[in-house]
Write an enzyme that holds these catalytic residues in place. Structure first.
Site, PDB file in Angstrom:
ATOM      1  N   HIS A 135      29.662 111.566  98.868  1.00 12.41           N
ATOM      2  CA  HIS A 135      29.507 111.440 100.100  1.00 12.41           C
ATOM      3  C   HIS A 135      30.905 111.933 100.505  1.00 12.41           C
ATOM      4  O   HIS A 135      31.651 112.222  99.835  1.00 12.41           O
ATOM      5  CB  HIS A 135      29.235 109.723 100.855  1.00 12.41           C
ATOM      6  N   LYS A 341      14.670 103.341 107.500  1.00 13.46           N
ATOM      7  CA  LYS A 341      14.838 103.579 106.260  1.00 13.46           C
ATOM      8  C   LYS A 341      14.011 104.215 105.127  1.00 13.46           C
ATOM      9  O   LYS A 341      12.972 104.422 104.795  1.00 13.46           O
ATOM     10  CB  LYS A 341      14.286 101.960 105.641  1.00 13.46           C
ATOM     11  N   SER A 429      27.161 101.845  98.345  1.00 17.62           N
ATOM     12  CA  SER A 429      27.092 103.642  98.730  1.00 17.62           C
ATOM     13  C   SER A 429      28.595 103.299 100.235  1.00 17.62           C
ATOM     14  O   SER A 429      28.395 102.875 101.459  1.00 17.62           O
ATOM     15  CB  SER A 429      26.517 103.891  99.040  1.00 17.62           C
ATOM     16  N   CYS A 495      14.264 116.198  72.141  1.00 16.92           N
ATOM     17  CA  CYS A 495      13.254 116.152  73.023  1.00 16.92           C
ATOM     18  C   CYS A 495      13.357 117.201  73.305  1.00 16.92           C
ATOM     19  O   CYS A 495      13.816 118.394  73.596  1.00 16.92           O
ATOM     20  CB  CYS A 495      13.971 115.502  73.967  1.00 16.92           C
ATOM     21  N   CYS A 537       9.487 111.628  72.463  1.00 13.24           N
ATOM     22  CA  CYS A 537      10.814 111.673  71.228  1.00 13.24           C
ATOM     23  C   CYS A 537      11.106 109.914  71.550  1.00 13.24           C
ATOM     24  O   CYS A 537      12.107 110.131  70.312  1.00 13.24           O
ATOM     25  CB  CYS A 537      11.935 112.602  72.460  1.00 13.24           C
TER      26      CYS A 537
END
Length: 579
Positions: A135, A341, A429, A495, A537
């Site tokens: 951020h 939100k 956060s 994979c 995988c």
């Protein structure tokens, strides 16, 4: 501050909303709220009403919730005595980004460091279940710990990620606005961010420039708030890298190790009880995420509360990556909370789009289930950011639980009643972004405390560099050929979606913190992260783990002991006469 007057003021607010059901009293520099309520949202709202801004007093939730049974903390089934009698200088509780970064920082000193994590790997909860945004700090209030640490931490990421061999991109963040008339308001906001809050890279760009930078964003955006310092990193990758570098420098990490209780005498933690034996630390660091309040209670030093908050993210197929090349979201200044939100859209370091998260208050600290409503809520908002966004491109989704305090800020301080504990709590956060800076300050606290009773010296052998597992898909043909020549396992692709070889998987199984589960390997080298999500995988990865560890395939687990992949053979001989 007159405590009695403040108490009466808060009580008046509670009475007006809850009609005498709740009582508040201020004691031991805490605002304690008591009573009984059957709705969790009401409990969160009531405690939030009691917050006193710019105060060292935290709100402690002692309201009894009668709406449901709150689940107890999950603990490992394993019981051993391998840690019995251990006497570390520092015991770190919690293997998320906070605990791992602090462990690495402490290894710059000659100390006996032990990190315990109750899960089967690092970054199993919030640190592995977020969007990985670094951020810029543009939306944080001046004076908060979040705002203080995010400015410092953001600037440290280039160096930290380079040292730890972790991919990091400064991709920038765009917040788009449709309403042209908001320009002067947002311009003033940007100036405030620059000169008052220290977010100096904040700028406003017009519609034409925005279309040049991000052509697939909503064409109705009139302008955008732009922060070029924003970036993205793999959150669990960084956490694991921190932990591995700590181990390389002498720290010990004990997984599947839960703290079950403590003995506290005369304001000191004497003993910490775990499922692997009793530990006798000189100093404890509480970095336990949503369970930080529980650890504080065990330490008889509970002066804050955590209210868990769930958030859901969706990961999209790489074919949708052209929609956003950075971090983008829409902002509306309206009283209509329908679209408040829903996070944003982030292009990850692995070139997937990540959409979310939303925010839902919950009393369940470990419920990671994803609800269709959460995904719908997020996409409803973010389709206004990039109209080409489609739920059909989702390849997987995940839900994390954030550890919020009622003050919506971090708790980074020494114990108030118990002397030998330091709390690193309420880390939500931008906790990923702040982690390098927070680790430095917590380390300073630790050294200051330990120097009171012992000689503490710098670790002159500290190695800041961690060599990551080679990523063959990012190499040139010549480099790959040379790797395969040295080790043919690098030529065996397991994979196909992520082009991960058998050699990379074995490297993961032999790393400084090896986790011999399918998800442990997946976090380290990405088999199963592609479109098919391990459909092809996973059996191959399971077989490689089985062969490497010399164990039956049905002993290999997906994540923890309860996540069984194979229950046994299906094609066995049947005695027809007994059927």
């Amino acid at each position: 501050m007159n405590i009695k007057k403040l108490e009466k003021k808060i009580q008046k607010k509670l009475d007006s909303e809850y009609g005498g059901k709740l009582a508040v009293n201020i004691e031991d520099e805490c605002i304690k709220v008591r009573g009984t309520l059957d709705n969790w949202k009401d409990i969160v709202h009531a405690c939030s009403l009691c917050v006193v801004k710019n105060s060292s007093m935290h709100v402690v939730n002692d309201i009894k919730f009668t709406g449901d049974d709150i689940p107890k903390m999950r603990v490992p089934k394993i019981k051993t005595s391998e840690l019995e009698g251990a006497i570390p200088d520092v015991l770190i509780i919690g293997g998320g980004i906070s605990g791992a970064s602090i462990a690495r920082e402490l290894t710059k000193w000659k100390l006996n460091i032990l990190l315990v994590e109750k899960e089967s790997d690092l970054a199993m909860q919030a640190s592995g279940r977020n969007d990985g945004e670094v951020h810029p700090g543009v939306d944080l209030g001046k004076g908060s710990l979040k705002q203080h640490y995010v400015l410092i931490g953001n600037k440290m990421f280039d160096k930290v990620c380079s040292e730890l061999s972790v991919p990091f991109k400064r991709c920038g963040q765009y917040v788009g606005f449709k309403q042209a008339y908001l320009y002067p308001i947002i311009w003033l906001y940007a100036m405030q961010r620059k000169y008052i809050c220290g977010v100096k890279d904040t700028k406003i760009i017009g519609k034409k420039k925005l279309r040049e930078c991000e052509p697939e964003l909503n064409e109705d955006f009139s302008f955008a708030l732009y922060n070029p310092s924003a970036g993205c990193v793999c959150p669990y990758g960084l956490t694991i890298a921190y932990g591995e570098n700590a181990v390389i420098n002498g720290a010990k990490v004990s997984l599947n190790t839960a703290v079950l209780g403590m003995n506290v005498e005369h304001g000191e933690i004497i003993c910490v009880h775990t499922n692997r034996g009793d530990i006798y630390p000189k100093l404890v660091i509480n970095a336990a995420g949503t369970f930080a309040e529980d650890i504080a209670s065990m330490a008889k030093d509970r002066f804050y509360s955590i209210h868990p908050r769930r958030g859901t993210n969706s990961i999209l197929d790489k074919k949708s990556a052209h929609l956003v090349g950075s971090i983008a979201s829409i902002k509306t200044l309206t009283r209509n909370k329908k679209h408040t939100k829903g996070g944003g859209i982030l292009r990850t370091v692995h070139d997937n789009l990540l959409v979310g998260p939303n925010a839902v208050e919950t009393y369940e600290k470990e419920n990671f289930a994803t609800e269709a409503e959460s995904i719908e809520e997020v996409f409803e908002k973010q389709k206004q950011t990039a109209k080409g966004l489609s739920e059909r491109d989702i390849i997987t989704y995940f839900t994390g639980v954030r550890a919020a305090t009622f003050e919506e800020d971090f708790v980074i301080e020494r114990g108030r009643k118990t002397n030998n504990i330091i709390h690193c709590a309420g880390i939500q956060s931008p906790g990923l972004t702040t982690s390098p800076a927070v680790a430095e300050d917590v380390c300073k606290m630790v050294i200051e405390e330990l120097k009171k009773s012992q000689d503490v010296r710098k670790n002159e052998d500290f190695n800041p560099f961690r060599k990551g597992i080679p990523v063959l898909r990012e190499m040139s043909k010549e480099e790959r050929s040379e790797m395969i020549r040295k080790n043919p396992d690098y030529g065996v692709i397991i994979c196909r979606c992520e082009e991960v070889s058998k050699g990379e998987i074995i490297d993961a199984l032999e790393s400084p913190i090896p986790v011999h589960t399918v998800d442990g390997v997946k976090k380290r080298v990405r088999p199963g992260m592609g479109r098919c999500q391990g459909g092809f995988c996973m059996p191959l990865v399971t077989k490689i783990i089985s062969e490497h560890d010399h164990i039956p395939m049905d002993d290999v687990k997906k994540s923890n002991d309860d996540s069984v992949i194979i229950f046994g053979d299906t094609k066995v001989g049947v005695d027809c006469e007994k059927v």
